[in-house]
Every structure is written in structure tokens, then in C-alpha cells.
Scaffold this active site. Sequence first.
Site, PDB file in Angstrom:
ATOM      1  CB  CYS A 314      -0.979  -0.041   1.175  1.00 19.99           C
ATOM      2  SG  CYS A 314      -2.337   1.143   1.029  1.00 19.99           S
ATOM      3  CG  HIS A 398      -4.108  -3.754   2.629  1.00 14.14           C
ATOM      4  ND1 HIS A 398      -3.324  -3.313   3.671  1.00 14.14           N
ATOM      5  CD2 HIS A 398      -4.548  -2.636   2.002  1.00 14.14           C
ATOM      6  CE1 HIS A 398      -3.304  -1.994   3.692  1.00 14.14           C
ATOM      7  NE2 HIS A 398      -4.042  -1.562   2.686  1.00 14.14           N
ATOM      8  CD  GLU A 400      -2.555  -6.344   5.309  1.00 19.02           C
ATOM      9  OE1 GLU A 400      -3.213  -5.302   5.432  1.00 19.02           O
ATOM     10  OE2 GLU A 400      -1.813  -6.555   4.322  1.00 19.02           O
TER      11      GLU A 400
END
Length: 446
Positions: A314, A398, A400
Site C-alpha cells: 500500500c 493488502h 494480509e
Amino acid sequence: MPLPSVLASSSPAAAAAAAAAAAAAAPARRAARAIVARAMASVAAEKPALAAHYPVTPGSLTARLRLRSGETFTGGSFGAPVSTVGETVFTTSLAGYPESMTDPSYRGQLLVFTQPLIGNYGVPGREQDEFGLLRYFESEKIQCRGIVVSDYATKYSHWNAVESLSQWCEREGIPAITGVDTRALVHILRGQGSTLGSLSVGASVSSDVEWVDPNADNLVAQASTDCVRVFNPEGDVHVALIDCGVKYNIIRSLCAQGARVTLVPWNHPITDDLASFDGVFISNGPGSPTHCTETIEQLRRAYAVYQRPIFGICMGNQLMGLAAGINVYKMPFGNRGHNQPAVDLTTGKCVITSQNHGYALDDSNMPSGWDRFYVNANDGSNEGIRHVEKPFRSVQFHPEAKGGPLDTSFLFADFVAQARAMKAAGIPYIADCEPSSINVKQSATA
């Protein structure tokens, strides 16, 4: 000695086909956006600014959302009785409001949820995991300045909920408004772009607003840690994590792969310690990346000599791009949600990703030695870059998640495995270079 790699080799034919498909679709996307822009401009010219009112429940405070462009939405308050100003943005995520509200990337923003019903499963407790991180939140507190919803659920039900969304917002001093026609609001934001908004409650409702753009400040400096912290100290590979506003699940994902993670501030002189780390990771973060000149310079210097993996997520993608010489621009309304498709240009495969960003890299002219990694299948915006020879890469989305799909969680495994393989192979941390080119403390190879 060639650099060891645990990444699967890419198919030139697949990459070429994906690049050709993306290029072919670009004119159609631009034409469609132009048609939508003209239509919205026509509607705006024919109608006065929207002023929507919602019947407030007796006994509740009145709340008002006012956009700088003139539109107003009146509804009921279910948060703290305070006023605030922020950039009004929207997320299309269907679940995960505790994670979204504590995501540091939302710092300085009024967060609009397009999911109609919010609050129905309450707010979980502050339970910690095996790494000492909050299990159900992405930071220690609510990061957005306020929230806007269509229908707040006054009654919640979930096995691990300990309080209501209203109680949480009140306790943390965050204003919240319900009864907003979020469909109309999102149409406005998509048509004119994200804009400043004022959220006022009760006696604080006023037509006089001091419009202060949070993006004019260095929000990364506000969100970053101010000290060095170590997680999973028994890990077998040592990773430096530059905190630009890191989500806890990024730390957790690295630790789960067996890494020892040293979290450092956004402006930490990482080039002084490169020989101490088996890999460098740059986190997500809020606001404009152009404020992070110190981080960009540190990365630029690291590119010249570091031979171990560097990875960014990001904000990390944008900072790595700026350090490589790629320009950045502010998107009209950004990409925020859990269903954004991104195409891997090395394989042609499409993955569904979680995203939260308002800035993007302009990858129309890539500098020598760098190539595009991922591209957004919806709007063609950049979703990642990679160095063609060195183990440097980054993604805009992202991997995660938290919340969102886990299609790309393998990127953490790839990064740590590559760092581990290069450590085992004895690849030097620092390449031979002129002593004046960088200030690096040398140490023995692990």
C-alpha cells in the site's frame, strides 16, 4: 552466484497476454469514465445541492454530515457528541468494521460504509494473540475521524462482542451518524471525487465550518511508532518493518512465517542498519506519500547496495515507486473495499484483494530496471511494481487482508522464504560500492 528464489517462474506468454488485455481495455475504461463524468456534471448543473433529512428517533441527538461541495445529510447520532472535519471516503466492504475503523490508513477520514446494516455484531474485546497483538483490531484505537452509515443496529449479537458500536465510538470520542442515504452519498463522491466533509452532532451542529485538509499534514508521522519494537524475537530471519501506519495483521503475518520483526519509525535511518536485516518491509499508511521524503531517500540509498529482499504494501508500494523515480497521483475516490480484482502480470492470474488507498503510482513510464507487477482489472491503476533483477517488489493491495479475501497471503510466505534462502546461501547484505555512495555499518554475513 545467482540469487536463490522460491518464487515460481513466470510465463512470458501469459505476461504478454495479460499486458495486451490490459492495454486493450484501457481506452474503453477511459471512455466509460468520461461518459459518467459528463452525466454527473449534467445532473449537478440541473439540480441544487442535495439536502437529505432523516427522522431522528425521539431522545436521540441530531447529527449532520455536510460536504464542502454543499450537500448535507441530516440523521441521528450514535457516537460521541463532538464535531470533526475529514476527507469523506467510502468502503464497499461487507464486514469487518472493527478492523476498518482501527486501520491507520483511514486516519484523518470520515468513513462511509456502503453496507447498509452496521453494528449488528457489536465490538469484540481487547484480547491479545501469541505475539502480543490485539487479535480483533488493527491498531490500539479508532483511527478514522467519524463514521457514516445507513442503518445502525441498536441491538447486537455475537459470541465475542463486549460492547456496542455506539458505546465504542462514545468511549473513544468518535462521532457517528445513521440514517444517511449512503447510495446517494456514494454517487456524489464517485461523481466529484472524495471531498472534505464536516460531521457535527447536537448543539455543535453549525453552518460555519473551518475546512482543513488532513492530507496537507504528514499523517504517516502521526500514525507511526516513535520507538523501536521487536516481535517474535526467536524468529530465524530478521526483518526490518518500516512503520508508516502498520496494520497489526502485517506484523502477525510476518511473525507467523517465522520472522523476527523489528518495527522501526517511518523516518528511521534504515541504511545505517542494512547489514543487520535479512529483509526490509514497508507497511501501509495514511495520507499522501509525498510527505515521506526521509523514507523515500532511505529506500533510494538502499536500492543502490542492498542485496536482500525489500517488499512494500500500500503506502509501501507508493514509497518504493517514488524512490525508484515513479510519479504518484491522487485518485478521484480511491479503491477501498474487499473485492478489488488485481492481475499478476507475470502469470496472467487474477486475484481478489482487500484495498484501502487514495493515491496510486503512475506506471505509464516505468524507470529502467523496474516493471509493473500487478494491475487493477477494474480501472487499470497500478497494483504493484517489481525490480527486474533485484529481489525488490511491492503491491498496492493488502495481502494480509483483515478483513477480506486471503488470495494473496502467500506473498508473506514468499518474502520470508526468499529471505531465509538468501541467508542460507550466504548472499552478502551489501554489494561492493564506493564508500561515499551510502553510509552503511558493515557486519559479518549471517
